[in-house]
Motif scaffolding. Structure first.
Motif, mmCIF file in Angstrom:
data_model
loop_
_atom_site.group_PDB
_atom_site.id
_atom_site.type_symbol
_atom_site.label_atom_id
_atom_site.label_comp_id
_atom_site.label_asym_id
_atom_site.label_seq_id
_atom_site.Cartn_x
_atom_site.Cartn_y
_atom_site.Cartn_z
ATOM 1 N N LYS A 288 -10.402 68.355 19.746
ATOM 2 C CA LYS A 288 -10.330 68.342 21.212
ATOM 3 C C LYS A 288 -11.279 69.382 21.816
ATOM 4 N N GLU A 289 -11.292 70.605 21.262
ATOM 5 C CA GLU A 289 -12.181 71.644 21.781
ATOM 6 C C GLU A 289 -13.639 71.261 21.601
ATOM 7 N N GLU A 290 -13.938 70.653 20.485
ATOM 8 C CA GLU A 290 -15.314 70.241 20.224
ATOM 9 C C GLU A 290 -15.740 69.135 21.175
ATOM 10 N N SER A 291 -14.812 68.174 21.499
ATOM 11 C CA SER A 291 -15.149 67.073 22.400
ATOM 12 C C SER A 291 -15.336 67.567 23.828
ATOM 13 N N LEU A 292 -14.485 68.504 24.301
ATOM 14 C CA LEU A 292 -14.600 69.015 25.659
ATOM 15 C C LEU A 292 -15.862 69.854 25.851
ATOM 16 N N ALA A 293 -16.324 70.498 24.804
ATOM 17 C CA ALA A 293 -17.510 71.358 24.909
ATOM 18 C C ALA A 293 -18.803 70.610 24.644
ATOM 19 N N SER A 294 -18.728 69.329 24.382
ATOM 20 C CA SER A 294 -19.932 68.570 24.057
ATOM 21 C C SER A 294 -20.740 68.274 25.317
ATOM 22 N N GLU A 295 -22.054 68.159 25.169
ATOM 23 C CA GLU A 295 -22.938 67.837 26.281
ATOM 24 C C GLU A 295 -22.776 66.386 26.744
ATOM 25 N N LYS A 296 -22.371 65.486 25.871
ATOM 26 C CA LYS A 296 -22.196 64.063 26.228
ATOM 27 C C LYS A 296 -21.104 63.883 27.274
ATOM 28 N N LEU A 297 -20.006 64.626 27.115
ATOM 29 C CA LEU A 297 -18.923 64.527 28.081
ATOM 30 C C LEU A 297 -19.347 65.093 29.435
ATOM 31 N N LYS A 298 -20.102 66.189 29.424
ATOM 32 C CA LYS A 298 -20.557 66.773 30.687
ATOM 33 C C LYS A 298 -21.471 65.805 31.431
ATOM 34 N N GLU A 299 -22.365 65.143 30.728
ATOM 35 C CA GLU A 299 -23.254 64.180 31.373
ATOM 36 C C GLU A 299 -22.470 62.996 31.960
ATOM 37 N N PHE A 300 -21.448 62.557 31.257
ATOM 38 C CA PHE A 300 -20.622 61.443 31.766
ATOM 39 C C PHE A 300 -19.887 61.836 33.045
ATOM 40 N N LEU A 301 -19.277 63.026 33.057
ATOM 41 C CA LEU A 301 -18.548 63.466 34.250
ATOM 42 C C LEU A 301 -19.487 63.652 35.437
ATOM 43 N N THR A 302 -20.697 64.131 35.166
ATOM 44 C CA THR A 302 -21.659 64.309 36.253
ATOM 45 C C THR A 302 -22.090 62.969 36.845
ATOM 46 N N SER A 303 -22.217 61.940 36.015
ATOM 47 C CA SER A 303 -22.664 60.624 36.501
ATOM 48 C C SER A 303 -21.589 59.893 37.305
ATOM 49 N N VAL A 304 -20.323 60.047 36.965
ATOM 50 C CA VAL A 304 -19.242 59.297 37.646
ATOM 51 C C VAL A 304 -18.559 60.122 38.711
#
Length: 866
Positions: A288-304
């Motif tokens: 979970k910590e690794e997924s929340l700190a990933s750059e892929k998740l940040k890019e997704f949240l920024t787009s939506v």
């Protein structure tokens, strides 16, 4: 004995029959029958119930004295539950000796003397099952069965169950033994009813040579007729096998699934294992910590992020669950459900004296007083009798009855008529003045101003307010009979019945030259009538105020215009000398053709009745007491008045032959004779097959007219010469009356000869009525709507039996829909455009056809010359 015999036992379970009981009854019947054969003689009357199967029963009548002697008093010693009484034989014999023939046992004296037992059973028959209040049993077996009835089958079963419960024994299990099958012939019946194929099936087997398996196939084109036996033509022919008519045929059908063998080629897939996940996959804390700190998740949240923010704002602004489809509907009736359309019965009126065996010819509502409605009646005549009205004498008094909602039994006022009235109308400016047309062609005027207070107090009397002594005396007698004030001259009246009458509007009037001028007094002083004698008359009500006359002339005038004391002198100068102002003869243009008008419709008859709150009534004008209320109705002179603009002098007429004629009442000066002559009619249409009974203009459109007659109706537009803009199809029954709605532009009512009313709503359907309702068992003769209040609308419907039905119109038919006026107007305009386009196409077709005929004639002529 039967079940009825045991009904008197005092048991809570009630009497029940059983096999033993029936056997005992049969024995009792046999024994008693054998004994009675010895006692009975030819000269004696058999009092037993042997005719109904109970020879041991002897019904008797016990008087009060006999009941006291043998202690069997009703409801004291014996009751319906405890109905048995044992009486000693010695007491009965002693009573026979003491009272002799007076004794109630005397009719069965021999049966009592030969009774073998010592006590006789007497039963109290509360329900008079055998015709008397007591009966005694002449058999010992029947007596025992009554006093001690055998146990019923249910009681035996209960005892057996109790015994079985007390002594429970465990029995060892014994398996069932297979028994051999014994045939009783059922398989033969099944075999006879089963369906068997008698036709031998044809089998085909198609095979290929072994060496050609897997060889490539080539297809070529060829003509089927070139190869022998490759093409066979199968022409159709009539098979006589299927043309045989059979009266009866026994066919057995058995529905079973058909079984057939077939094969197909499908794409073969490799089988693999499949599994279903029943528990969610959960990530560990490190994942979970690794997924929340990933750059892929940040890019997704920024787009939506922006899209989610807009969606949340929209949910706050409007309801996401709002149904837009239902919001398109105006009301509950138009949302797809069944509309609440009905005509509710509110009141009915009839009179056994004046309306019996008569038909109601006209119905009019009082313009200002609530709940007052007037009806006129005429005799039910055939067509030949109507033609010969002059030869038929009236055997019944002709009146116009004024009814009130608050007293549906007694009429409030009766208007006396010289003849039967076929039509009448209240004056729009003064409701106390009524004009009517008679069947002999005369026009009649009434003045009911003296009885206006009685009509207004009808509701007060109905509410229970104590009336005065004079009012009580008047109510005990017949309603007041109001005599007519004036009647037109018979010489100058119509030659046939007056079939339609209308008041001209209060804003213009006509003169003898047919010219219209402004009416400054704003009072209706002119009438228009029509009759089947091919004439349309315009009547004028002149002023009754004249200059002073010599005394000798006054005396003569009093002698000539003598009126009874109870008749107001409103129109006394018109009585028997009233002449029409304008006469229009529809036969002047074509003497060989007769136009017999029965209905007339003028475009300018577009007025609503004015209430007494807005317009001052004529009765309240400040005039001398003895002067007529019409003294100041007209201006002194109309020579200098200018004619009002945009007044149409055209009118529609419906005649007896079902034709619609459009004419004009304005007169023109003839160039030859220099005399005023009425214009010739310009259009004539034949749409209806029978007499026109309704020709009414819409209250919302001045140029839209409804005509009803025969088996169809039509809607016309003034100025459109192509024909009606809407015409109904031919119905199964006849249309007898019609009326536009007063509140909805697209609704009108049509009465039929079977007592039904068709309700047409042009917003919903134009090819058939949107609703119909049965009102009467007889033909509908007249329809008249009325607006009592914004929430209460009525429809008066009369029938051929002399009954007036008042119906309350529902809200769906009274409240107009949104933009209904514009929608109906747009529909009429589209129909007019369609008619014009059809006419244009027809003219073009005629021109093309004329050109082709001309060319053909020239070519034919040239060939002849050659």
């Amino acid at each position: 004995m039967s079940e009825n015999l045991i009904s008197g036992k005092t048991s809570s379970k009630g009497p029940k029959t059983s096999a033993k009981k029936q056997k005992g009854e049969n024995k009792a019947k046999g024994s008693s029958k054998g004994k009675r054969t010895q006692l009975a003689k030819k000269d004696e009357v058999d009092l037993s119930m042997a005719s109904i199967g109970h020879p041991e029963i002897f019904p008797l009548v016990f008087t009060t004295k006999t009941q006291e002697i043998f202690n069997c008093r009703v409801d004291e010693d014996v009751t319906e539950e405890n109905c048995f009484k044992l009486i000693k034989k010695e007491d009965i014999i002693q009573d026979l000796k003491t009272r002799a023939t007076v004794s109630d046992f005397h009719p069965v004296k021999k049966v009592v003397l030969e009774y073998p037992g010592e006590e006789l059973l007497v039963v109290f028959d509360a329900k008079f099952q055998y015709g008397q209040n007591f009966y005694f049993v002449a058999s010992e077996e029947a007596k025992e069965n009554l006093l001690k009835p055998p146990e019923t089958a249910e009681e035996k079963e209960e005892k057996e169950d109790e015994d079985e419960e007390e002594a429970l024994e465990v029995h060892p299990y014994k398996p069932p033994v297979h028994k051999p099958w014994v045939s009783l012939g059922s398989e033969k019946e099944v075999e006879e009813e089963s369906v068997k194929d008698k036709v031998i099936k044809i089998k085909y087997m198609i095979s290929r040579v072994r060496r050609k398996f897997g060889a490539p196939i080539t297809f070529t084109d060829k003509n089927a007729s070139h190869v022998k036996d490759s093409y066979v033509e199968c022409t159709s022919y009539e098979d006589k096998t299927y043309s045989i008519k059979m009266l009866e045929k026994d066919v057995g059908i058995q529905m079973v699934p058909k079984v057939r063998e077939a094969s197909t080629q499908t794409k073969w897939t490799y089988p693999k294992n499949a599994a279903t996940q029943y528990f969610p996959r959960q990530l560990s804390n490190e994942e979970k910590e690794e997924s929340l700190a990933s750059e892929k998740l940040k890019e997704f949240l920024t787009s939506v992020h922006l899209r989610m923010e807009i969606a949340l704002q929209q949910n706050e602004i409007m309801n996401a669950f709002f149904d837009d489809w239902k919001a398109l509907a105006e009301d509950e009736s138009s949302s797809g459900g069944k509309p609440d359309v009905y005509l509710k019965a509110y009141q009915s009126f009839t009179d056994l004296r004046y309306l019996k065996d008569r038909t109601i010819s006209c119905v009019c509502w009082h313009p200002t007083i609530y709940g007052i409605i007037a009806v006129s009646a005429r005799q039910r005549l055939s067509y030949e009798e109507e033609v010969n009205l002059s030869d038929k004498s009236l055997l019944q008094q002709s009146v116009i009855l004024l009814w009130s909602f608050f007293d549906p039994i007694h009429p409030q006022i009766m208007l006396e008529c010289p003849e039967d009235v076929s039509c009448f109308q209240f004056s729009p400016t003064d409701p106390n003045i009524i004009a009517g047309g008679c069947i002999n062609g005369q026009v009649v005027l009434w003045d009911i101003s003296q009885h206006e207070e009685k009509l207004q107090n009808a509701k007060t009397d109905a509410d229970g307010i104590k009336p005065s002594l004079t009012e009580v005396e008047q109510s005990s007698t017949e309603p007041p009979l109001v005599r007519y004030c004036a009647v037109s001259s018979l010489q100058h009246s119509h030659k046939k019945p007056v079939t339609d009458i209308h008041w001209l509007p209060d804003y213009f009037e006509d003169n003898r030259m047919g010219a219209t001028s402004e009416n400054r007094a704003e009072t209706c002083v002119q009438l228009v009538t029509c009759s089947p004698d091919c004439s349309v008359f315009f009547w004028d009500i002149p002023a009754t105020k004249h200059p002073e006359q010599p005394s000798s002339e006054k005396v003569k005038e009093k002698d000539i215009f003598y009126m009874p004391l109870d008749v107001p002198d409103t129109f006394k100068r018109l009585d028997l000398c009233w002449k029409p102002l304008i006469k229009i003869n529809l036969c002047e243009s074509d003497p060989n053709t007769e136009y017999a008008p029965v209905r007339i419709s003028l475009r300018e008859l577009h007025y609503h009745y004015k209430t007494s709150e807005k317009v001052q009534s004529l009765n309240t004008l400040e005039v001398p007491a003895k002067e007529s209320p019409y003294t100041e109705m007209r201006t002194p002179s109309s020579k200098n008045l200018k004619g009002p603009e945009n007044i149409s002098t055209g009118f529609f007429v419906g005649n007896e032959d079902g034709e619609i004629v459009y004419s004009n009442w304005k007169m023109e000066i003839d160039s030859d004779s220099a005399k005023p002559v009425s214009q010739k009619h310009t259009q004539k249409y034949t749409i209806h097959t029978e007499t026109i009974n309704t020709l009414q203009k819409s209250l919302f459109f001045k140029d839209i007219i409804l005509s009803v007659g025969g088996r169809n109706f039509a809607i016309w537009k003034e100025g459109v010469t192509n024909g009606p803009i809407l015409q109904s199809s031919c119905s199964a029954g006849r249309y007898t009356a019609g009326q536009w709605s007063l509140t909805r532009p697209g609704v009108f009512f049509i009465g039929r000869d079977d007592g039904n009313i068709d309700i047409w709503d042009l917003l919903k359907k134009t090819h058939e009525p949107s609703h119909f309702q049965n009102i009467s068992k007889s033909m509908i003769t007249f329809i008249s709507p009325w607006i009592a209040s914004p929430k209460q609308h009525f429809l008066a419907v009369s029938d051929n039996l002399g009954v007036l039905h008042v119906l309350e119109i529902c809200q769906t038919l009274s409240d107009p829909a949104r933009n209904e006026h514009a929608t109906v107007l747009d529909y009429f305009e589209r129909e007019v455009k369609y008619l014009k386009s059809c006419e244009q196409q027809f003219q073009e077709y005629q021109e093309i056809q004329a050109k082709t005929e001309l060319k053909w004639s020239w070519r034919h002529r040239g060939r002849k010359q050659v």
